[in-house]
Design a protein around this motif. Sequence first.
Motif, PDB file in Angstrom:
ATOM      1  N   GLU A  97       0.685  -1.426   0.144  1.00  0.00           N
ATOM      2  CA  GLU A  97       0.141  -0.028  -0.094  1.00  0.00           C
ATOM      3  C   GLU A  97       0.784   1.434   0.050  1.00  0.00           C
ATOM      4  O   GLU A  97       0.519   2.332  -0.616  1.00  0.00           O
ATOM      5  CB  GLU A  97      -1.070  -0.155   1.232  1.00  0.00           C
ATOM      6  N   SER A  98       2.023   1.318   0.817  1.00  0.00           N
ATOM      7  CA  SER A  98       2.706   2.495   1.044  1.00  0.00           C
ATOM      8  C   SER A  98       3.778   2.424  -0.001  1.00  0.00           C
ATOM      9  O   SER A  98       4.444   3.613  -0.293  1.00  0.00           O
ATOM     10  CB  SER A  98       3.524   2.253   2.459  1.00  0.00           C
TER      11      SER A  98
ATOM     12  N   TYR B 244       3.760   5.643  -2.444  1.00  0.00           N
ATOM     13  CA  TYR B 244       4.123   6.682  -2.028  1.00  0.00           C
ATOM     14  C   TYR B 244       5.846   6.920  -1.724  1.00  0.00           C
ATOM     15  O   TYR B 244       6.339   7.991  -1.823  1.00  0.00           O
ATOM     16  CB  TYR B 244       3.364   7.366  -0.753  1.00  0.00           C
TER      17      TYR B 244
ATOM     18  N   SER C 282      -0.945  -1.343  -5.532  1.00  0.00           N
ATOM     19  CA  SER C 282      -1.378  -0.277  -4.319  1.00  0.00           C
ATOM     20  C   SER C 282      -2.624   0.144  -4.758  1.00  0.00           C
ATOM     21  O   SER C 282      -3.560   0.309  -3.643  1.00  0.00           O
ATOM     22  CB  SER C 282      -0.583   0.963  -4.182  1.00  0.00           C
ATOM     23  N   ARG C 283      -2.975   0.616  -5.801  1.00  0.00           N
ATOM     24  CA  ARG C 283      -4.264   1.060  -6.263  1.00  0.00           C
ATOM     25  C   ARG C 283      -5.413   0.263  -5.907  1.00  0.00           C
ATOM     26  O   ARG C 283      -6.353   0.492  -5.611  1.00  0.00           O
ATOM     27  CB  ARG C 283      -4.016   1.732  -7.756  1.00  0.00           C
TER      28      ARG C 283
ATOM     29  N   LEU D 182      -5.410  -2.185  -4.153  1.00  0.00           N
ATOM     30  CA  LEU D 182      -5.597  -2.361  -2.601  1.00  0.00           C
ATOM     31  C   LEU D 182      -6.568  -1.196  -2.103  1.00  0.00           C
ATOM     32  O   LEU D 182      -7.451  -1.400  -1.470  1.00  0.00           O
ATOM     33  CB  LEU D 182      -4.567  -2.646  -1.943  1.00  0.00           C
ATOM     34  N   TYR D 183      -6.290  -0.022  -2.632  1.00  0.00           N
ATOM     35  CA  TYR D 183      -6.960   0.863  -2.041  1.00  0.00           C
ATOM     36  C   TYR D 183      -8.432   0.959  -2.661  1.00  0.00           C
ATOM     37  O   TYR D 183      -9.288   1.182  -1.734  1.00  0.00           O
ATOM     38  CB  TYR D 183      -6.396   2.109  -2.755  1.00  0.00           C
ATOM     39  N   ILE D 184      -8.675   0.463  -3.809  1.00  0.00           N
ATOM     40  CA  ILE D 184      -9.757   0.222  -4.448  1.00  0.00           C
ATOM     41  C   ILE D 184     -10.645  -0.815  -3.320  1.00  0.00           C
ATOM     42  O   ILE D 184     -11.963  -0.874  -3.398  1.00  0.00           O
ATOM     43  CB  ILE D 184      -9.986  -0.294  -5.645  1.00  0.00           C
TER      44      ILE D 184
ATOM     45  N   LYS E 298     -10.412  -1.591  -0.500  1.00  0.00           N
ATOM     46  CA  LYS E 298     -11.184  -1.147   0.775  1.00  0.00           C
ATOM     47  C   LYS E 298     -11.150  -2.299   1.861  1.00  0.00           C
ATOM     48  O   LYS E 298     -10.153  -2.910   2.200  1.00  0.00           O
ATOM     49  CB  LYS E 298     -12.595  -0.615   0.467  1.00  0.00           C
ATOM     50  N   SER E 299     -12.372  -2.817   2.128  1.00  0.00           N
ATOM     51  CA  SER E 299     -12.468  -3.663   3.319  1.00  0.00           C
ATOM     52  C   SER E 299     -11.914  -4.898   2.897  1.00  0.00           C
ATOM     53  O   SER E 299     -11.898  -5.874   3.745  1.00  0.00           O
ATOM     54  CB  SER E 299     -13.866  -3.579   3.852  1.00  0.00           C
TER      55      SER E 299
ATOM     56  N   LYS F  47      -9.630  -5.570   1.246  1.00  0.00           N
ATOM     57  CA  LYS F  47      -8.305  -5.660   0.774  1.00  0.00           C
ATOM     58  C   LYS F  47      -7.488  -6.861   1.387  1.00  0.00           C
ATOM     59  O   LYS F  47      -6.620  -7.615   0.751  1.00  0.00           O
ATOM     60  CB  LYS F  47      -7.418  -4.550   0.924  1.00  0.00           C
TER      61      LYS F  47
END
Lengths: 1044, 232
Positions: A39-40, A43, A108-109, A111-113, A115-116, A118
């Motif tokens: 996820e990180s 960034y 990463s994206r 996982l962001y999508i 959400k719960s 993931k």
Amino acid sequence: MGVALTRSAQWTAAGHGAKTLEVTPLNEAIVKEIMMFVESFIYKYPQEANYVFVEPLEWKTNLDPSAFGSGYAVSETTVKSEEVDKNGEPLLYLSVPQIKIRSFGQLSRMLYIAKSMKLKEAQACIEANRNPVAKILGLDYNIINGKNGNSFVSSVLDKMNKDDDPESEIKMKIALQLKQLDLHLLNHSLKHISLEIRLNSGTVKNDIELLKQFSGKGEQTVLESIEYTSDYEFSNGCRAPPWRQIQGEICYVLVKPHDAEILCVTCSKEGVFLNGGKTDDEGQINYERKGEIYKDLVTLLKEKSAIFSENMSKQEVKFSEQLQKDQPNKAPKEEVAVTHKTSITSRKSAQENRINLGRSQLTKRLEPSLNWRTSVSSKESRNTLRDTQVEKHGGKLEKSRSSLSSGRAQLIRKSVEKIEEIISDSSSESEEDEEQPDHRQEANADLPSEYWQIQKLVKYLKGGNQTATVIALCSMKDFNLAQETCQLAIRDVGGLEVLINLLETDEVKCKIGSLKILKEISHNPQIRRNIVDLGGLPVMVNILDSPHKSLKCLAAETIANVAKFKRARRVVRRHGGITKLVALLDCGKHSAEPAQSSLYETRDVEVARCGALALWSCSKSYANKESIRKAGGIPLLARLLKTSHEDMLIPVVGTLQECASEENYRAAIKAERIIENLVKNLNSENEQLQEHCAMAIYQCAEDEDTRDLVRLHGGLKPLASLLTNTDNKERLAAVTGAVWKCSISKENVTKFREYKAIETLVGLLTDQPEEVLVNVVGALGECCQEHENRIIIRKCGGIQPLVNLLVGINQALLVNVTKAVGACAVEPESMMIIDRLDGVRLLWSLLKNPHPDVKASAAWALCPCIQNAKDAGEMVRSFVGGLELVVNLLKSENKEVLASVCAVITNIAKDQENLAVITDHGVVPLLSKLANTNNDKLRRHLAETISRCCMWGRNRVAFGEHKAVAPLVRYLKSNDTNVHRATAQALYQLSEDADNCITMHENGAVKLLLDMVGSPDEELQEAAAGCISNIRRLALAIEKARYS
Amino acid sequence: MNRKKLQKLTDSLNKNCKHFSKFEVKCLINLFYNLVGEVMERQGVVIGLDRNAFRNILHMTFGMTDDMIMDRVFRGFDKDNDGCISVTEWVYGLSVFLRGTLEEKMKFFQGFQDEIVNLLFPGLLFVDCFEVFDLNGDSFISKEEMFHMLKNSLLKQPSEEDPDEGIKDLVEITLKKMDHDHDGKLSFADYEQAVREETLLLEAFGPCLPDPKSQKEFEAQVFKDPNEFSEV
């Protein structure tokens, strides 16, 4: 991450199809960590996030295409990312339910999508891609197969050498990142495993036994019943059949909660879970796991039965208490965790598991329990123990049961220690105190052979008649009683009680034997405490009355050993021990006693020596010093001091030195002419004796007559010659201390100069411990009061080391150093050296020292510096913020600081420019505020400062406005001529202002000043007269004005 | 006995006895004749305390209880081995018994080696504390002798299977402590060395000397009033 996944993650054993990750806390933690990493990633490493994987990561997803938004081309069943690689392929391609992703950015994206969901996605991804590293970086980077880390590094290096295109550099970075993650995961999983609660047969058994106590019919119970399936318990505490023990299973329990069917539960090392239940035929159990794993039985039951959970919370109080008692501590858990670490790679190996069990049992035996209670038997402390315990029980309801009870015991122990006002090191002992009794009961195998022999001897002590007792005592004495094992062994087998008990019998021989042992073992601080707890001291004090001298001796010697801590000394005093010990000293006078003494007797001198030894120990308490004096100890000590036995002299001088801290003693020591003998013994050969004599002189020489006595008895020469011997630091500290105090008298300083002691002292300014330095510098400070000595110090190069010492932190040392430096600064030539060494700046910075003594002393030292420095005004101004610092010190509470700072300001104000600066810093109101004081020293310096400060601008008027004049007038009523002089001068300066004259007149200054005019002190006369004339002139002017 | 004779006896005994003053010797002689009683008047008969009378004194005055040890102490006093203690033996015996130095006590009575004593007691038996304990007189204290002397020294514990085990163990402990030449028995040299190292072992196998308290009492009683005895 590859290694972590293959080694740590717990894969299901299922042989068919894709393996899945088991649902265990460890796996969950690993997946979470990986997820956070991914996820990180976008960034943290935006550049690497764009790197395209060699092969896509592919898995079945539950994500709906509609979840994807901007940046994606979404259709009914497919999703393509707008981001493409250089061949135009999308980096994310979803065609329900398959998803392919080819970069960290997309991961990463995604996982962001998700959400719960993931966590599920991450898990599915990991499950489907068993070797993600190979897919991401290509097979060259497949590090799973690397036998060790080095091969990885070398392979990476190889790659680096082979090609150096930018992509491989990025690959390298990613590889390193992944490697790091991998290490992190491994560490993390280790941490996790050690945190995990590992059950062992003992804890399980305790749980079950406890639950049994709260089971039965009725509303209040937590369960209807709880039973083992098997009555047979193996030697390792397990009830599961051996072939199941291999799996780590401990036992099976049938639990009937109030509100559910019978539950068949497996308790295993991993945790507690429901199994397949009893199969109908021949009572076999279906061992297959049927539910989640819980950390212990109680948690499982809480989950399964509402009534259990409800009633449990009611019983919680009792239960947790019980748990804590029965299950003294979970230390073995850690042990298991450690062994687990080693077994992490081959966790399924049956051998290992068995070792685990075995070991945990072994450690359980060693663990401390609450048995420490037995080791303390004094009623007083027992009560406090209980009290604290009750308190603790009350307060810990909230606490989780994992709070270690040994820790609790320690806490209680510590609080008891505090109650006992014990000064010496106790925390380390309390631990041992607890553990020892346990060794006695449980860890038998580890004890040395001496333990058993001593135990046997104690048995004979208990059960034998006089003859057997004597033999046992003599035999016990042959053990190495200086060794801690033996000392503690005697205590642990209950020997102390017996030994103390023997002291109360009539058998002289037994008492002697017992005391001989107690004398030796009481060198151990723990044993001392135990002896006091067992009430041994009063018995020994009684023995001091015995007609048998050897008994007296031994008892006194033992008391000398035991009375090393405060409580013991108090006990000795309360039971009249001091008087009796002082009486022992009296034995010394019948030195010519007939030799018809009986068999077990010793000489009187010996008795007196032992008495002195015990008094020496006791004399460390203030109240005991008083008791010794009241019991008439001083004349006796003085008489014993005339003997020539070193054995005798050391404790005698030791006692005197200890007591000399009291004013009463110093007077008595002077009166009893003890100094003479102290001086004599300075010439002894014995270093310890010399040390104590010097120490005693150091204590006593605060008094002027004593200093003279030391000189008259020729004590200064041996002191000076002892200065040259620097090997024994304790003695050197004592000797330099004595020199310091003696050099307060001028005559003594002259003598020291004769003996070349000053040169020696200067030599001691380097490479000595602080205790010595403090004294050396103190002595030099005293010597420096004389011009001649200042020159000697300068010529010996003493100023440099002194200035160097100004940077220290020891308060006492700083006080002395500043004083010495200040004294040296009186000499302009020395001042030049100090200035060159930047000594003034160092002194000035000491004004910031937190200790008022140091501040004051530094300020005093600054005065001669400013007086004698060339171009002092310029120098003072060069210290940035220095003047402000000085002025602000006028806010101090300490009189000495105030007086010294006033003196500094007086000197600073001699320079007009500086005076202007301090005026700007508000020196006038601050000084005026100080005016109301009764301290003559402060008055004098304050008055001097005020008279100096009047020289600038309208300061005269300002002093009047700040009401400094009226208090100054009152200074004239003081008895100190110095105050008078300074005050008269200040008033003379102030009287230049008319308003001040009026104030003075109103406060009756004229009459007082008229008296001062008659003083023999010319300066005072002049100032007083000047002031009066100013007042008078004002009156004349007013009169003139009125009539004209 | 007339005064002259008494005076002579006192003088002769006092000369050779360094632990008692003349007065104390006189007191002891008086005490002796008091104890012996009427028997002394008869001529030609050896006068003295027989075994029973002496044991009675040891028991009553010095609180000794062990028959065997008391017997041995009697033998220690009875230098000429004639079964009764004469006045000379009495005074010398007591001199060591009460005031003897460590060496003397160790060698119970051996301290009087000077010629006159030898003349007085030609067949002087050197019986000492050691010999008190050397029951069979073979100049060694054997394990069996120790066992014999220590057998009552331990409280019988009902729980123990072999009640003698403790005693045996105690004997072993003693041997370990005192048997310096490791021959399994105590010679006088062993004994002497052990006692020199640790005085408490002088009476290792049972009290054969008066304990300090009864000794004080005895002395106080016997030597109380100078006038009282000088008249007798």
